[in-house]
Design an enzyme around this catalytic site. Structure first.
Site, mmCIF file in Angstrom:
data_model
loop_
_atom_site.group_PDB
_atom_site.id
_atom_site.type_symbol
_atom_site.label_atom_id
_atom_site.label_comp_id
_atom_site.label_asym_id
_atom_site.label_seq_id
_atom_site.Cartn_x
_atom_site.Cartn_y
_atom_site.Cartn_z
ATOM 1 C CB SER A 40 153.082 -15.298 -4.041
ATOM 2 O OG SER A 40 153.849 -16.122 -4.857
ATOM 3 C CG HIS A 67 152.805 -13.670 -9.094
ATOM 4 N ND1 HIS A 67 151.698 -14.283 -8.546
ATOM 5 C CD2 HIS A 67 153.833 -13.936 -8.243
ATOM 6 C CE1 HIS A 67 152.050 -14.904 -7.418
ATOM 7 N NE2 HIS A 67 153.338 -14.709 -7.223
ATOM 8 C CG ASP A 68 155.778 -8.241 -9.075
ATOM 9 O OD1 ASP A 68 155.903 -9.155 -8.242
ATOM 10 O OD2 ASP A 68 156.727 -7.664 -9.619
ATOM 11 C CG ASP A 83 149.283 -14.114 -10.934
ATOM 12 O OD1 ASP A 83 150.219 -14.679 -11.538
ATOM 13 O OD2 ASP A 83 149.121 -14.184 -9.704
ATOM 14 N NE ARG A 92 164.042 -10.328 -7.908
ATOM 15 C CZ ARG A 92 162.946 -10.400 -7.183
ATOM 16 N NH1 ARG A 92 162.428 -11.573 -6.866
ATOM 17 N NH2 ARG A 92 162.353 -9.308 -6.743
#
Lengths: 375, 198
Positions: free
Chosen positions: A154, A352-353, A319, A224
């Site tokens: 990222s 994405h994680d 992602d 968050r």
């Protein structure tokens, strides 16, 4: 010989820099401190150093544990360590808390030596280029003239890209994972909603909340929660939470009913206790500003003419924050310059994680790439 | 030259590739042809491969590989950016054969293909006896074969004429041996080097 029972116990180190740092924004930091951790041994030729750059909410604690805290595994502990894909028996791996961070390096919550108060809103904007500059200074301090590899996921991958452009002689390999060469309008939009959540929190006080003895909890929590949604895939959320109800039946109210609500609120609450809102603002801005092609008439291939490194580029199928298409654009620019590049598109359901997950194929690819690096 | 081991087809391709050339290997498998060309001919290049296990094998072989689906074209590659594009024993397995050959001619000065000759006498014999052929170069059963576009030497040469590809060189192999007589009958593997018709 290191005691094998202590091999995973690590401790951060700190170094102070007194040479002024001229930031891309035009601001100057007269002095600053960086906190970093290292794993493995730097060889005599100093040719086995690997710098891992962190993403938005990461820090210098990549791997291992702190002596007083058995739950304090580093954020990439599944990737870095003795016998792991980035093998600390071969490489001297280091992680740095980026300038502007909130885990020890100088940032908005640090004391400004000029005023004797927290920087707060006075802390200057920092960019990916600025971070790379500070990382080079840290490398110089440690006597490392060239890294065997610089990498990250990222925002960390963006720093690796910037390294190859700004210091082509100082990096032999770049690991660019789940990254992009610039943010899209949609990416920036998500970041701005997060920032607005923080800035409009009445406890924000224009960024100087430290002196008011409060933190903009609600805003940072919302930021968050929003971010977290974009790091997961629709499929992984469906698989993990579906429409499961917390208490088995609808309550017809605004308290937690669905499991996904419970999860996101928990993640938000946990984050607020670990992270500084001003740092969150700075990190998202650094993401937005990153665009190495901009000064080359938006020609990414032209931007990479300066690069000399070999590249590993990895993306993940689900992602959608930094989709495979964004990685393919990086690959295209590297191919146009006849650079050595390998690219894999990893099937993963975690969005994405995924770059933080322990998928075997992913870790095998990184291991194979790292094994072929000559030190 | 490093040994091509048990792969006479690698040696046949390497013989056509000029030292130091820039090569794109489509459907590069585990990357062993690229590695051989790098070691034998000092070529620079990339492989394109879709299969995860093969991509990992390429990483282990230390060759550049781009994970991508050939069927969607070669958009990552600029026109005329390679000296050679190789399609080694893959032609018969691609869906859009015409597009692949067109793309090969776009991105490269020359194309090199190899494929199992469906006209090989053992294959013909099996068809005549009422069965789909299973042989050294076509080791699959009809129901599990990835080879959906089998052709003979004659078929491929006709295809090139119709699609603007000028054949520069042909080599026909039977195991380690080059086949000179009745190649469409005696040859197991066919190799062609071709360019865009000028």
């Amino acid at each position: 010989m290191q005691d094998s029972s202590l091999i995973d116990i690590v401790a951060p180190q700190r170094v102070r820099f007194d040479a002024p740092l001229h930031l891309r924004s035009g601001a100057v930091l007269e002095n600053y401190e960086l906190v970093y951790e290292t794993y493995g041994e730097l060889n005599a030729a100093k040719s086995n150093a690997v710098l891992i750059c962190h993403a938005l909410s990461g820090n210098h604690h990549l791997a291992g544990f702190y002596a007083d805290s058995p739950k304090s595994a580093g954020w990439w502990n599944n990737m870095i360590g003795a016998g792991k894909s980035i093998d600390t028996r071969k490489f001297f791996v280091m992680g740095v808390n980026n300038l502007g961070g909130c885990h020890g390096s100088t940032g908005p919550a640090s004391i400004n030596t000029k005023t004797g108060k927290c920087y707060g809103a006075d802390f200057p904007m920092v960019t990916v280029e600025d971070w790379v500059e500070t990382q080079v200074r840290l490398a110089d301090h440690l006597g490392i003239e060239q890294f065997a590899a610089v990498g990250g996921g990222s925002l960390g991958g963006m720093q690796a890209l910037q390294w190859t452009l700004d210091f082509p002689g100082k990096v032999r390999n770049a690991l660019v994972i789940a990254a992009a060469a610039k943010l899209t309008a949609q990416n920036i939009a998500f970041n701005d909603v997060a920032r607005q959540a923080i800035i409009t929190d009445q406890d924000f006080h224009g960024g100087d909340y430290y002196s008011h003895g409060v933190v903009p909890r609600r805003g940072l929590r919302l930021a968050r929660m929003l971010g977290h949604i974009t790091y997961l895939s629709d499929d992984s959320m469906a698989a993990k939470f579906g429409r499961e109800l917390r208490n088995g039946a609808l309550a017809f109210g605004f308290d937690v009913e669905f499991e996904i609500e419970s999860y996101l609120r928990y993640q938000g609450d946990k984050f607020v206790d670990q992270f500084d809102a001003n740092t969150y603002l700075l990190m998202t801005k650094a993401l937005d500003y990153f665009d190495p092609a901009h000064k080359h008439n938006n020609d990414l291939s032209a931007a990479f003419r300066a690069a000399r490194a070999n590249f590993l580029v990895l993306s993940f199928t689900t992602d959608w924050r930094f989709s495979p298409e964004r990685s393919r654009a990086i690959v295209k620019a590297l191919l146009d310059n006849e650079m050595n590049v390998s690219y894999a598109e990893i099937s993963s359901s975690h969005g994405h994680d995924s770059f933080l997950m322990g998928d075997h194929h992913y870790h095998d690819l990184v291991r194979a790439y790292m094994d072929n690096i000559v030190v | 030259m490093p040994s091509s081991g048990s792969r006479p087809d690698f040696a046949a391709i390497a013989a056509w590739v000029k030292p130091g050339a820039k090569v794109l290997d489509l459907g590069c498998g585990d990357g062993s042809l690229l590695r051989f060309l790098r070691d034998a001919r000092n070529v620079r290049g990339y492989g394109v491969e879709i299969d995860d296990a093969n991509v990992l094998a390429c990483f282990n072989n230390g060759v550049n590989v781009i994970q991508s689906d050939l069927e969607s074209g070669l958009l990552n590659f600029e026109s005329g950016s390679f000296d050679y594009v190789v399609l080694s024993q893959t032609l018969q397995a691609v869906k859009n054969t015409e597009n692949i050959v067109k793309e090969m001619l776009r991105v490269s000065k020359e194309g090199i293909v190899s494929f199992p000759n469906f006209g090989y006498w053992k294959n013909r014999l099996q068809v005549v006896s009422g069965h789909m052929p299973v042989s050294e170069t076509l080791p699959y059963q009809w129901f599990d074969t990835p080879n959906i576009h089998n052709c003979t030497l004659g078929d491929f040469e006709e295809f090139c004429r119709q699609h603007g590809a000028r054949i520069l060189e042909r080599r026909v192999m039977n195991g380690n041996h080059q086949v000179k007589f009745f190649p469409n009958l005696m040859g197991m593997l066919a190799f062609y080097r071709f360019e865009q018709q000028k």
